[in-house]
Design a protein around this motif. Structure first.
Motif, PDB file in Angstrom:
ATOM      1  N   VAL A 269       3.816  17.161  -1.285  1.00 40.03           N
ATOM      2  CA  VAL A 269       4.195  15.890  -1.922  1.00 40.03           C
ATOM      3  C   VAL A 269       5.432  15.301  -1.250  1.00 40.03           C
ATOM      4  O   VAL A 269       5.518  14.097  -0.992  1.00 40.03           O
ATOM      5  N   ASP A 270       6.422  16.207  -0.976  1.00 39.51           N
ATOM      6  CA  ASP A 270       7.626  15.708  -0.298  1.00 39.51           C
ATOM      7  C   ASP A 270       7.283  15.130   1.080  1.00 39.51           C
ATOM      8  O   ASP A 270       7.855  14.121   1.515  1.00 39.51           O
ATOM      9  N   ALA A 271       6.356  15.786   1.765  1.00 37.96           N
ATOM     10  CA  ALA A 271       5.928  15.257   3.067  1.00 37.96           C
ATOM     11  C   ALA A 271       5.288  13.890   2.907  1.00 37.96           C
ATOM     12  O   ALA A 271       5.535  12.975   3.708  1.00 37.96           O
ATOM     13  N   LYS A 272       4.462  13.740   1.874  1.00 39.34           N
ATOM     14  CA  LYS A 272       3.831  12.435   1.633  1.00 39.34           C
ATOM     15  C   LYS A 272       4.877  11.386   1.284  1.00 39.34           C
ATOM     16  O   LYS A 272       4.802  10.235   1.744  1.00 39.34           O
ATOM     17  N   ILE A 273       5.864  11.808   0.463  1.00 36.85           N
ATOM     18  CA  ILE A 273       6.919  10.853   0.092  1.00 36.85           C
ATOM     19  C   ILE A 273       7.714  10.452   1.334  1.00 36.85           C
ATOM     20  O   ILE A 273       8.022   9.270   1.533  1.00 36.85           O
ATOM     21  N   ASN A 274       8.054  11.451   2.148  1.00 34.13           N
ATOM     22  CA  ASN A 274       8.776  11.130   3.395  1.00 34.13           C
ATOM     23  C   ASN A 274       7.939  10.216   4.295  1.00 34.13           C
ATOM     24  O   ASN A 274       8.453   9.282   4.904  1.00 34.13           O
ATOM     25  N   ALA A 275       6.629  10.546   4.405  1.00 30.39           N
ATOM     26  CA  ALA A 275       5.746   9.692   5.223  1.00 30.39           C
ATOM     27  C   ALA A 275       5.701   8.284   4.660  1.00 30.39           C
ATOM     28  O   ALA A 275       5.697   7.290   5.405  1.00 30.39           O
ATOM     29  N   CYS A 276       5.660   8.165   3.329  1.00 33.35           N
ATOM     30  CA  CYS A 276       5.647   6.830   2.701  1.00 33.35           C
ATOM     31  C   CYS A 276       6.940   6.093   3.002  1.00 33.35           C
ATOM     32  O   CYS A 276       6.928   4.880   3.276  1.00 33.35           O
ATOM     33  N   GLU A 277       8.061   6.825   2.927  1.00 33.01           N
ATOM     34  CA  GLU A 277       9.343   6.179   3.222  1.00 33.01           C
ATOM     35  C   GLU A 277       9.398   5.724   4.677  1.00 33.01           C
ATOM     36  O   GLU A 277       9.874   4.631   4.996  1.00 33.01           O
ATOM     37  N   ILE A 278       8.894   6.596   5.578  1.00 30.29           N
ATOM     38  CA  ILE A 278       8.868   6.227   7.006  1.00 30.29           C
ATOM     39  C   ILE A 278       7.960   5.020   7.239  1.00 30.29           C
ATOM     40  O   ILE A 278       8.332   4.056   7.930  1.00 30.29           O
ATOM     41  N   GLU A 279       6.775   5.066   6.639  1.00 25.34           N
ATOM     42  CA  GLU A 279       5.830   3.956   6.792  1.00 25.34           C
ATOM     43  C   GLU A 279       6.360   2.678   6.164  1.00 25.34           C
ATOM     44  O   GLU A 279       6.187   1.579   6.698  1.00 25.34           O
ATOM     45  N   LYS A 280       7.047   2.883   4.990  1.00 19.49           N
ATOM     46  CA  LYS A 280       7.621   1.705   4.324  1.00 19.49           C
ATOM     47  C   LYS A 280       8.709   1.091   5.184  1.00 19.49           C
ATOM     48  O   LYS A 280       8.784  -0.136   5.333  1.00 19.49           O
TER      49      LYS A 280
ATOM     50  N   LYS B 173       0.830  -1.210   0.000  1.00 27.19           N
ATOM     51  CA  LYS B 173       0.000   0.000   0.000  1.00 27.19           C
ATOM     52  C   LYS B 173       0.860   1.254   0.000  1.00 27.19           C
ATOM     53  O   LYS B 173       0.597   2.217  -0.736  1.00 27.19           O
ATOM     54  N   VAL B 174       1.923   1.225   0.834  1.00 28.40           N
ATOM     55  CA  VAL B 174       2.832   2.377   0.889  1.00 28.40           C
ATOM     56  C   VAL B 174       3.521   2.591  -0.460  1.00 28.40           C
ATOM     57  O   VAL B 174       3.694   3.736  -0.924  1.00 28.40           O
ATOM     58  N   GLU B 175       3.942   1.512  -1.104  1.00 26.66           N
ATOM     59  CA  GLU B 175       4.590   1.633  -2.413  1.00 26.66           C
ATOM     60  C   GLU B 175       3.627   2.222  -3.442  1.00 26.66           C
ATOM     61  O   GLU B 175       4.026   3.053  -4.280  1.00 26.66           O
ATOM     62  N   ASP B 176       2.366   1.805  -3.349  1.00 27.64           N
ATOM     63  CA  ASP B 176       1.374   2.407  -4.258  1.00 27.64           C
ATOM     64  C   ASP B 176       1.242   3.897  -3.973  1.00 27.64           C
ATOM     65  O   ASP B 176       1.219   4.728  -4.909  1.00 27.64           O
ATOM     66  N   ASN B 177       1.149   4.229  -2.668  1.00 25.54           N
ATOM     67  CA  ASN B 177       1.048   5.651  -2.312  1.00 25.54           C
ATOM     68  C   ASN B 177       2.313   6.406  -2.716  1.00 25.54           C
ATOM     69  O   ASN B 177       2.263   7.573  -3.160  1.00 25.54           O
ATOM     70  N   PHE B 178       3.470   5.722  -2.562  1.00 26.02           N
ATOM     71  CA  PHE B 178       4.736   6.349  -2.954  1.00 26.02           C
ATOM     72  C   PHE B 178       4.756   6.608  -4.457  1.00 26.02           C
ATOM     73  O   PHE B 178       5.208   7.685  -4.918  1.00 26.02           O
ATOM     74  N   LYS B 179       4.290   5.655  -5.238  1.00 26.76           N
ATOM     75  CA  LYS B 179       4.254   5.829  -6.699  1.00 26.76           C
ATOM     76  C   LYS B 179       3.363   7.008  -7.069  1.00 26.76           C
ATOM     77  O   LYS B 179       3.705   7.822  -7.936  1.00 26.76           O
ATOM     78  N   VAL B 180       2.219   7.076  -6.375  1.00 25.30           N
ATOM     79  CA  VAL B 180       1.300   8.189  -6.660  1.00 25.30           C
ATOM     80  C   VAL B 180       1.955   9.511  -6.305  1.00 25.30           C
ATOM     81  O   VAL B 180       1.916  10.493  -7.073  1.00 25.30           O
ATOM     82  N   ALA B 181       2.591   9.558  -5.098  1.00 31.67           N
ATOM     83  CA  ALA B 181       3.246  10.796  -4.666  1.00 31.67           C
ATOM     84  C   ALA B 181       4.421  11.154  -5.565  1.00 31.67           C
ATOM     85  O   ALA B 181       4.636  12.326  -5.917  1.00 31.67           O
ATOM     86  N   PHE B 182       5.183  10.131  -5.946  1.00 27.36           N
ATOM     87  CA  PHE B 182       6.336  10.382  -6.821  1.00 27.36           C
ATOM     88  C   PHE B 182       5.880  10.874  -8.184  1.00 27.36           C
ATOM     89  O   PHE B 182       6.493  11.789  -8.766  1.00 27.36           O
TER      90      PHE B 182
END
Length: 387
Positions: free
Chosen positions: A270-281, A185-194
């Motif tokens: 977006v950077d915050a979402k990417i960072n959150a995705c990385e943290i969650e990942k 799920k995080v990778e999907d969110n990361f792809k969307v954010a990226f």
């Protein structure tokens, strides 16, 4: 009065006369009876006299016989003493025979009882000995069952631990699966954010090409050395030339600055979402790794315990956690049967030992009573011969 006395005197005389008359009648009647009795006695007198004569003769004969007997006894006193002695000897012999017969019967009874006891002991041995041998063979072939006393409690604890480990492994697998889903799920969110960041970067490039350079030139004209740049905040402006010939339309500055602020805000989001995705990942990856390591550890523990149980159960059954309850029931039944057989074997062994001891004792008793009977029989035969 005189006449009365005369009459009274006459009356008394008359009464006396009546009484005398009655007595006279009685005497006459008795006289008649006595006469009759006298006549009867007279008739019996010859017979009585004859009997007296015969009695006298019998008395004479008896006195003569007595005298003859006394003479015979006196003449044969030694013989009579011998006869009396023989009578006493016969009496003693009869008593001795009776006593010997009693002792013989008693000895025969004692021999019969000893023989019965011996036969009973032999029958007990005959009955118990095969049971003891069979139980010994059974116990020897099942000697390993004695170890079940300690193995069963251990096995119950181990099986319980394995089931607990299975539950923990299942939870860990669920946690691992959940972590994997979180990663996906995080990778999907990361792809969307990226993807969104790339779009914003494209917008930024396009804005830079179209408007930012113009805006930079306008801003450059107003920069003062030592004062902060309204764009980057720096107080140093080495690239600023303040050329007089730089011209630009400052009418679109406000619009461009707004676009830049909006773009920067979107980029920060977006950077915050990417960072959150990385943290969650990272969190999910760590959770997945922890779950995997936990699964490996729990599986290793389960394997060790299963190996221990397999070793414990090897003489009886193969270890299978699905069949563990049935195997434990079977092992408990085997242990119960083994202990029951052990108790029975102990009791039968004691009975067999007692029966063998009785066989020896009663065998000696039979021999003793047989000798006693032989002696009493000989004594009885002797008493019979003596009699």
């Amino acid at each position: 009065f005189s006449e009365s006395e005369v009459r009274l005197s006459d009356a008394e005389k008359a009464r006396e006369c009546a009484s005398l008359h009655t007595e006279l009648l009685g005497l006459r009647k008795r006289e008649s009876s006595d006469k009759a009795e006298l006549e009867r006695q007279k008739e019996l007198l010859p017979e009585v006299m004859e009997k007296l004569t015969r009695a006298g003769e019998a008395k004479s004969l008896a006195e003569k016989a007595k005298t003859d007997a006394e003479n015979f006894i006196a003449e044969n006193d030694a013989l009579w003493n011998e006869i009396r002695k023989l009578d006493q000897d016969v009496k003693n012999a009869v008593n001795a025979k009776s006593e010997a017969e009693t002792r013989k019967k008693k000895a025969a009874g004692a021999l019969a009882k000893a023989a019965d006891d011996l036969e009973k002991a032999k029958n007990d041995i005959k009955s118990i000995e095969p049971q003891v041998e069979t139980l010994k063979q059974t116990q020897e072939s099942n000697a390993k069952d004695s170890k079940l006393t300690g193995i069963i409690p251990q096995s119950e604890t181990f099986v319980s631990n394995i089931r607990k480990l299975d539950a923990d492994i299942k939870k860990a697998e669920q946690a691992k699966t959940a972590a994997a889903k979180d990663i996906a799920k995080v990778e999907d969110n990361f792809k969307v954010a990226f993807q969104r960041k790339q779009e914003l970067l494209d917008e930024q490039n396009e804005l830079f090409i179209n408007e930012v350079l113009v805006l930079a030139n306008v801003i450059q004209k107003h920069l003062v050395e030592g004062e902060a740049c309204p764009v980057c905040g720096s107080k140093e402006h080495p690239a600023c030339s303040h050329a007089e010939n730089i011209a630009g339309d400052e009418s679109g500055v406000s619009n461009t600055a707004e676009k830049i602020r909006e773009l920067n805000a979107k980029m920060q989001d977006v950077d915050a979402k990417i960072n959150a995705c990385e943290i969650e990942k990272n969190r999910a990856a760590n959770a997945e790794q922890d779950a995997a390591e936990n699964i490996d550890s729990l599986t290793s523990q389960k394997g060790e315990i299963a190996g221990t149980i397999a070793t414990l159960w090897k003489p009886w059954a193969e270890f299978d956690i699905e069949k563990a309850d049935d195997v434990l029931v079977d092992l408990k039944n085997r242990l119960q049967q083994f202990e029951a057989n052990k108790t029975l074997l102990d009791n039968l062994s004691k009975r067999l030992e007692l029966a063998r001891n009785n066989e020896s004792v009663y065998g000696d008793a039979v021999e003793k009573e047989r000798n006693s009977l032989a002696a009493e029989t000989e004594a009885y035969d002797t008493a019979v011969r003596n009699l």
